[in-house]
Design a protein around this motif. Structure first.
Motif, PDB file in Angstrom:
ATOM      1  N   LEU A 222       0.819  -1.223   0.000  1.00  0.00           N
ATOM      2  CA  LEU A 222       0.000   0.000   0.000  1.00  0.00           C
ATOM      3  C   LEU A 222       0.852   1.272   0.000  1.00  0.00           C
ATOM      4  N   GLY A 223       2.166   1.109   0.162  1.00  0.00           N
ATOM      5  CA  GLY A 223       3.052   2.262  -0.028  1.00  0.00           C
ATOM      6  C   GLY A 223       3.106   2.680  -1.489  1.00  0.00           C
ATOM      7  N   SER A 224       2.749   1.751  -2.385  1.00  0.00           N
ATOM      8  CA  SER A 224       2.780   2.050  -3.831  1.00  0.00           C
ATOM      9  C   SER A 224       1.404   1.952  -4.477  1.00  0.00           C
ATOM     10  N   MET A 225       0.518   1.178  -3.866  1.00  0.00           N
ATOM     11  CA  MET A 225      -0.757   0.860  -4.522  1.00  0.00           C
ATOM     12  C   MET A 225      -1.914   1.581  -3.822  1.00  0.00           C
ATOM     13  N   PRO A 226      -2.636   2.420  -4.535  1.00  0.00           N
ATOM     14  CA  PRO A 226      -3.730   3.127  -3.853  1.00  0.00           C
ATOM     15  C   PRO A 226      -4.914   2.211  -3.536  1.00  0.00           C
ATOM     16  N   GLN A 227      -5.466   2.412  -2.360  1.00  0.00           N
ATOM     17  CA  GLN A 227      -6.656   1.657  -1.947  1.00  0.00           C
ATOM     18  C   GLN A 227      -7.539   2.638  -1.174  1.00  0.00           C
ATOM     19  N   LYS A 228      -8.796   2.744  -1.539  1.00  0.00           N
ATOM     20  CA  LYS A 228      -9.688   3.681  -0.853  1.00  0.00           C
ATOM     21  C   LYS A 228      -9.717   3.396   0.642  1.00  0.00           C
ATOM     22  N   GLY A 229      -9.661   4.439   1.440  1.00  0.00           N
ATOM     23  CA  GLY A 229      -9.791   4.280   2.894  1.00  0.00           C
ATOM     24  C   GLY A 229      -8.481   3.987   3.599  1.00  0.00           C
ATOM     25  N   LEU A 230      -7.396   3.926   2.852  1.00  0.00           N
ATOM     26  CA  LEU A 230      -6.125   3.556   3.496  1.00  0.00           C
ATOM     27  C   LEU A 230      -5.068   4.648   3.343  1.00  0.00           C
ATOM     28  N   MET A 231      -5.520   5.881   3.285  1.00  0.00           N
ATOM     29  CA  MET A 231      -4.614   7.009   3.074  1.00  0.00           C
ATOM     30  C   MET A 231      -3.517   7.079   4.149  1.00  0.00           C
ATOM     31  N   SER A 232      -3.921   7.054   5.423  1.00  0.00           N
ATOM     32  CA  SER A 232      -2.937   7.259   6.503  1.00  0.00           C
ATOM     33  C   SER A 232      -1.861   6.168   6.458  1.00  0.00           C
ATOM     34  N   TYR A 233      -2.319   4.948   6.340  1.00  0.00           N
ATOM     35  CA  TYR A 233      -1.391   3.802   6.311  1.00  0.00           C
ATOM     36  C   TYR A 233      -0.471   3.894   5.098  1.00  0.00           C
ATOM     37  N   SER A 234      -1.050   4.198   3.928  1.00  0.00           N
ATOM     38  CA  SER A 234      -0.255   4.293   2.695  1.00  0.00           C
ATOM     39  C   SER A 234       0.793   5.387   2.793  1.00  0.00           C
ATOM     40  N   VAL A 235       0.390   6.534   3.345  1.00  0.00           N
ATOM     41  CA  VAL A 235       1.328   7.653   3.503  1.00  0.00           C
ATOM     42  C   VAL A 235       2.496   7.232   4.407  1.00  0.00           C
ATOM     43  N   SER A 236       2.176   6.514   5.485  1.00  0.00           N
ATOM     44  CA  SER A 236       3.249   6.109   6.418  1.00  0.00           C
ATOM     45  C   SER A 236       4.223   5.158   5.733  1.00  0.00           C
ATOM     46  N   LYS A 237       3.708   4.239   4.918  1.00  0.00           N
ATOM     47  CA  LYS A 237       4.583   3.248   4.286  1.00  0.00           C
ATOM     48  C   LYS A 237       5.359   3.858   3.111  1.00  0.00           C
ATOM     49  N   ALA A 238       4.738   4.768   2.371  1.00  0.00           N
ATOM     50  CA  ALA A 238       5.467   5.458   1.296  1.00  0.00           C
ATOM     51  C   ALA A 238       6.603   6.278   1.905  1.00  0.00           C
ATOM     52  N   GLY A 239       6.333   6.893   3.062  1.00  0.00           N
ATOM     53  CA  GLY A 239       7.368   7.662   3.766  1.00  0.00           C
ATOM     54  C   GLY A 239       8.511   6.766   4.212  1.00  0.00           C
ATOM     55  N   LEU A 240       8.154   5.578   4.689  1.00  0.00           N
ATOM     56  CA  LEU A 240       9.165   4.617   5.145  1.00  0.00           C
ATOM     57  C   LEU A 240      10.076   4.210   3.980  1.00  0.00           C
ATOM     58  N   GLU A 241       9.486   4.044   2.822  1.00  0.00           N
ATOM     59  CA  GLU A 241      10.284   3.661   1.644  1.00  0.00           C
ATOM     60  C   GLU A 241      11.205   4.810   1.223  1.00  0.00           C
ATOM     61  N   ALA A 242      10.700   6.035   1.260  1.00  0.00           N
ATOM     62  CA  ALA A 242      11.532   7.196   0.909  1.00  0.00           C
ATOM     63  C   ALA A 242      12.677   7.340   1.915  1.00  0.00           C
TER      64      ALA A 242
END
Ligand code: NDP
Length: 234
Positions: free
Chosen positions: A133-153
């Motif tokens: 979910l750091g790369s793949m958008p899924q409705k309702g998972l904004m906060s989690y996705s943002v945290s994991k994309a940040g972790l990857e960066a």
């Protein structure tokens, strides 16, 4: 013998990772936040300590203890994480901040604390547990996705900063894994249909990718996807 520190080691992917590293001959420091979990981990043969990853005083205490025990980590697995499901219109700032603290900020400051020791030894592995979910958008998972994309960066930048020190920094990005985290997801039924493999991964399958990265000197700044083909579908 190399030392590995696994956060959130009392269940799920953390426990599977701690177990696999122990079986592979590492000295495992397994951390958890509840006394009963710390005692259980000790019974399983791990060096176990209290650690709520949100609290810097816990981190300082852990550092001092590990230094005294000679078990500062050569391999650091930032595994502890939480998820939340909410549409943007319902995002609560306090909960959002807490999620970022656990999933992202903690990994940054835990790494900062232990990387000096790795630097001195000219050897280190930092492995952060991200998510598809750091790369793949899924409705309702904004906060989690943002945290994991940040972790990857974060991982990519630190990989670059420490490459010359013999330290690699990578992420493992699982898809759906059979742990408590996915038990309450409302779309569980559709999960199997979404995954090309048609199977939810086991925690052991993710742990084996973490171990693989710990053994690789030449892979750094990468995200290793382990998701049964889920990312191909996005
Ligand atoms: P679980 O919910 O089974 O385990 C989460 C772990 O994190 C628990 O040990 C939990 O401790 C710990 N934790 C949570 N908050 C804190 C905190 N403040 N301080 C210390 N530990 C904390 O989930 P998983 O094993 O599945 O998750 C592990 C990692 O894998 C997470 O980073 C997650 O985002 C990631 N992931 C999981 C996927 C899945 O499908 N399961 C998919 C993609 C990524 P406690 O028991 O005390 O709550």
């Amino acid at each position: 013998m190399k030392n590995v520190l696994v956060t959130g080691a009392n269940r799920g992917i953390g426990l599977a990772t701690a177990t696999l590293f122990k079986q592979s001959g590492y000295h495992v420091v397994a951390t958890a936040r509840r006394e009963e979990d710390i005692a259980n981990l000790a019974e399983l043969g791990f060096e176990s300590h209290h650690f709520d990853v949100r609290h810097r005083d816990n981190l300082d205490t852990l550092y001092t203890t590990l230094k005294a025990n000679g078990s500062l980590p050569d391999v650091l697995v930032n595994n502890a994480g939480i998820s939340s499901i909410e549409l943007l219109s319902r995002v609560n700032e306090e909960e959002f901040t807490n999620l970022l603290d656990v999933n992202l900020k903690s990994a940054i400051f835990i790494t900062k604390k232990f990387i000096r020791h790795m630097s001195k030894n000219k050897f280190g592995r930092v492995i952060n547990i991200s998510s598809v979910l750091g790369s793949m958008p899924q409705k309702g998972l904004m906060s989690y996705s943002v945290s994991k994309a940040g972790l990857e960066a974060f991982s990519r930048v630190i990989a670059l900063e420490y490459a010359e020190k013999g330290i690699t920094v990578n992420c493992v990005a699982p898809g759906y894994v059979d742990t408590d985290m996915i038990k309450n997801i409302p779309y569980a039924q559709q999960m199997h249909e979404q995954i090309p493999r048609r199977e939810v991964a086991t925690a052991q399958e993710i742990a084996s990718t973490v171990l693989f990265l710990a053994q690789q000197p030449n892979i750094t700044g990468e995200v290793i996807n382990n998701n049964g083909g889920l990312l191909m579908k996005s």
